[in-house]
Enzyme design. Structure first.
Site, PDB file in Angstrom:
ATOM      1  N   ASP A  59       0.883  -1.169   0.000  1.00  0.00           N
ATOM      2  CA  ASP A  59       0.000   0.000   0.000  1.00  0.00           C
ATOM      3  C   ASP A  59       0.920   1.217   0.000  1.00  0.00           C
ATOM      4  O   ASP A  59       1.626   1.473   0.989  1.00  0.00           O
ATOM      5  CB  ASP A  59      -0.893  -0.023   1.254  1.00  0.00           C
ATOM      6  N   TYR A 152      -7.856  14.840  -6.923  1.00  0.00           N
ATOM      7  CA  TYR A 152      -6.977  14.181  -7.899  1.00  0.00           C
ATOM      8  C   TYR A 152      -6.116  15.216  -8.619  1.00  0.00           C
ATOM      9  O   TYR A 152      -4.895  15.052  -8.734  1.00  0.00           O
ATOM     10  CB  TYR A 152      -7.850  13.422  -8.896  1.00  0.00           C
TER      11      TYR A 152
HETATM   12  N1  LIG Z   1      -6.043   5.911 -17.247  1.00  0.00           N
HETATM   13  C1  LIG Z   1      -5.854   7.187 -17.497  1.00  0.00           C
HETATM   14  O1  LIG Z   1      -6.478   7.773 -18.389  1.00  0.00           O
HETATM   15  C2  LIG Z   1      -4.833   7.968 -16.724  1.00  0.00           C
HETATM   16  C3  LIG Z   1      -4.529   9.263 -17.182  1.00  0.00           C
HETATM   17  C4  LIG Z   1      -3.580  10.015 -16.478  1.00  0.00           C
HETATM   18  C5  LIG Z   1      -2.970   9.475 -15.367  1.00  0.00           C
HETATM   19  N2  LIG Z   1      -3.294   8.218 -14.943  1.00  0.00           N
HETATM   20  C6  LIG Z   1      -2.593   7.701 -13.779  1.00  0.00           C
HETATM   21  O2  LIG Z   1      -1.939   6.509 -14.156  1.00  0.00           O
HETATM   22  C7  LIG Z   1      -1.734   5.704 -13.006  1.00  0.00           C
HETATM   23  C8  LIG Z   1      -2.191   4.294 -13.315  1.00  0.00           C
HETATM   24  O3  LIG Z   1      -3.594   4.329 -13.564  1.00  0.00           O
HETATM   25  P1  LIG Z   1      -4.349   3.268 -14.488  1.00  0.00           P
HETATM   26  O4  LIG Z   1      -5.118   4.018 -15.472  1.00  0.00           O
HETATM   27  O5  LIG Z   1      -3.407   2.203 -14.911  1.00  0.00           O
HETATM   28  O6  LIG Z   1      -5.411   2.739 -13.415  1.00  0.00           O
HETATM   29  P2  LIG Z   1      -5.711   1.282 -12.849  1.00  0.00           P
HETATM   30  O7  LIG Z   1      -6.822   1.469 -11.883  1.00  0.00           O
HETATM   31  O8  LIG Z   1      -5.856   0.315 -13.960  1.00  0.00           O
HETATM   32  O9  LIG Z   1      -4.360   0.937 -12.068  1.00  0.00           O
HETATM   33  C9  LIG Z   1      -4.006   1.591 -10.868  1.00  0.00           C
HETATM   34  C10 LIG Z   1      -3.360   0.577  -9.944  1.00  0.00           C
HETATM   35  O10 LIG Z   1      -2.956   1.257  -8.741  1.00  0.00           O
HETATM   36  C11 LIG Z   1      -3.237   0.378  -7.670  1.00  0.00           C
HETATM   37  N3  LIG Z   1      -3.380   1.076  -6.400  1.00  0.00           N
HETATM   38  C12 LIG Z   1      -4.418   1.851  -5.994  1.00  0.00           C
HETATM   39  N4  LIG Z   1      -4.213   2.234  -4.726  1.00  0.00           N
HETATM   40  C13 LIG Z   1      -3.024   1.713  -4.340  1.00  0.00           C
HETATM   41  C14 LIG Z   1      -2.275   1.771  -3.145  1.00  0.00           C
HETATM   42  N5  LIG Z   1      -2.721   2.430  -2.059  1.00  0.00           N
HETATM   43  N6  LIG Z   1      -1.078   1.126  -3.101  1.00  0.00           N
HETATM   44  C15 LIG Z   1      -0.644   0.420  -4.166  1.00  0.00           C
HETATM   45  N7  LIG Z   1      -1.318   0.311  -5.311  1.00  0.00           N
HETATM   46  C16 LIG Z   1      -2.496   0.962  -5.399  1.00  0.00           C
HETATM   47  C17 LIG Z   1      -4.539  -0.291  -8.069  1.00  0.00           C
HETATM   48  O11 LIG Z   1      -4.758  -1.473  -7.319  1.00  0.00           O
HETATM   49  C18 LIG Z   1      -4.323  -0.543  -9.547  1.00  0.00           C
HETATM   50  O12 LIG Z   1      -3.736  -1.802  -9.777  1.00  0.00           O
HETATM   51  C19 LIG Z   1      -2.490   6.398 -11.877  1.00  0.00           C
HETATM   52  O13 LIG Z   1      -1.594   7.155 -11.109  1.00  0.00           O
HETATM   53  C20 LIG Z   1      -3.446   7.303 -12.606  1.00  0.00           C
HETATM   54  O14 LIG Z   1      -3.835   8.407 -11.846  1.00  0.00           O
HETATM   55  C21 LIG Z   1      -4.209   7.461 -15.608  1.00  0.00           C
END
Ligand SMILES: NC(=O)c1ccc[n+]([C@@H]2O[C@H](COP(=O)([O-])OP(=O)(O)OC[C@H]3O[C@@H](n4cnc5c(N)ncnc54)[C@H](O)[C@@H]3O)[C@@H](O)[C@H]2O)c1
Length: 277
Positions: A59, A152
């Site tokens: 975490d 966020y």
């Molecule tokens: N998908 C998008 O469009 C997008 C755009 C810009 C930024 N992001 C960023 O990219 C990153 C990855 O997002 P994603 O789209 O792959 O989402 P996702 O939900 O598929 O993956 C996020 C992962 O983070 C893990 N996570 C959440 N809380 C956690 C914690 N406390 N400790 C450890 N792991 C934790 C989740 O279990 C999940 O596996 C994030 O930081 C998100 O904000 C995503």
């Protein structure tokens, strides 16, 4: 730095961008500590990737967990070359005047403090070798209103400030610190936001591709390639940089004829609507 045999910690590795990056790195000869709160998909991914992957329940809001991830990279694989501080949640949303502070704090604990802790413990194990790369995941929400919710957006802007500040400190120690800024990417996070179902990827892809060039959405693999580039020797002179991977989403807003490239006839407009030549 050679790619083969290099060692990474990827936070948020169980899903989306983190999972795609772990797959890409292992495919290129890296060994990867897969760090996430979701234990089951982590174990599944580790099974798929074989002995080059080590699943660890982490975490990122908890310092002991993040410290253990950095320590496991060193004790199991010998060193830490890349910390990809990527774990994140969309978190608290809703009007500012009714915001639930507990949810806001929980969002910041993951999206900002989690990145801070990942940097702290990466620096701790990288400094003795005077070598390493830290990559953080920010968002267009850091620089544009209306892209994400308030907590966020603030966290992702904070991540950018943190990235630049820590890059300055660590530059003399041979450690580069950069950010990737993904546009709306076809991952479970966006499936949840766009469709309300983390597994609804087909519908999500359909909705998201309208936000780039209309041909395809941004995939997690596009972000993984950017991370691998920033982590590799071709980026040796790149630090304190934000690599935007968004198909123009942030820099080309709106639907003007210039944004569509629909001005083939050309011309020139001057004062009071005068056309010339
Ligand atoms: N998908 C998008 O469009 C997008 C755009 C810009 C930024 N992001 C960023 O990219 C990153 C990855 O997002 P994603 O789209 O792959 O989402 P996702 O939900 O598929 O993956 C996020 C992962 O983070 C893990 N996570 C959440 N809380 C956690 C914690 N406390 N400790 C450890 N792991 C934790 C989740 O279990 C999940 O596996 C994030 O930081 C998100 O904000 C995503």
């Amino acid at each position: 730095m050679t790619a083969s045999g290099d060692v990474a910690v990827v936070t948020g590795a169980a899903s989306g961008i983190g999972a795609a990056t772990a797959r890409l790195l292992v495919g290129r000869g890296w060994r990867v500590v897969l760090a996430d709160v979701q234990a089951d998909p982590l174990v599944e991914l580790a099974r798929e990737l074989g002995p080059a992957a080590l699943p660890l329940r982490v975490d990122v809001a908890h310092e002991a967990d993040v410290a253990a991830a950095a320590d496991q990279a060193v004790s199991v694989f010998g060193r830490l070359d890349l910390m990809f501080a990527n774990a994140g949640v969309f978190g608290a949303y809703g009007p500012i005047h009714t915001a639930d502070l507990a949810a806001v704090d929980a969002t910041w604990a993951i999206d900002l403090r989690g990145v801070f802790l990942s940097m702290k413990h990466a620096a701790r194990v990288m400094r003795p070798r005077q070598h390493g790369v830290i990559v953080v995941t920010t968002s267009p929400a850091a620089v544009a209103g209306g892209v994400g919710n308030h907590a966020y957006s603030a966290a992702k802007a904070g991540v950018l400030g943190l990235m630049r500040s820590v890059a300055g400190e660590l530059r003399p120690h041979g450690i580069r610190v950069n950010a990737v800024m993904p546009g709306p990417t076809a991952t479970p996070m966006n499936a949840d936001l766009a469709v309300g179902d983390v597994t609804a990827m087909d519908r999500t892809i359909e909705l998201l591709q309208a936000r780039t060039d209309g041909k395809r959405p941004i995939f997690a693999e596009d972000i993984a390639e950017a991370v691998a580039f920033l982590a590799g020797p071709a980026a040796e002179m790149i630090t304190a940089h934000t690599l935007v991977v968004d198909g123009g989403f942030t820099a080309i807003p709106g639907d003007s004829r210039w944004a569509r490239g629909d001005h083939e006839a050309g011309g020139a407009i001057f004062e009071a609507g005068r056309r010339a030549p």
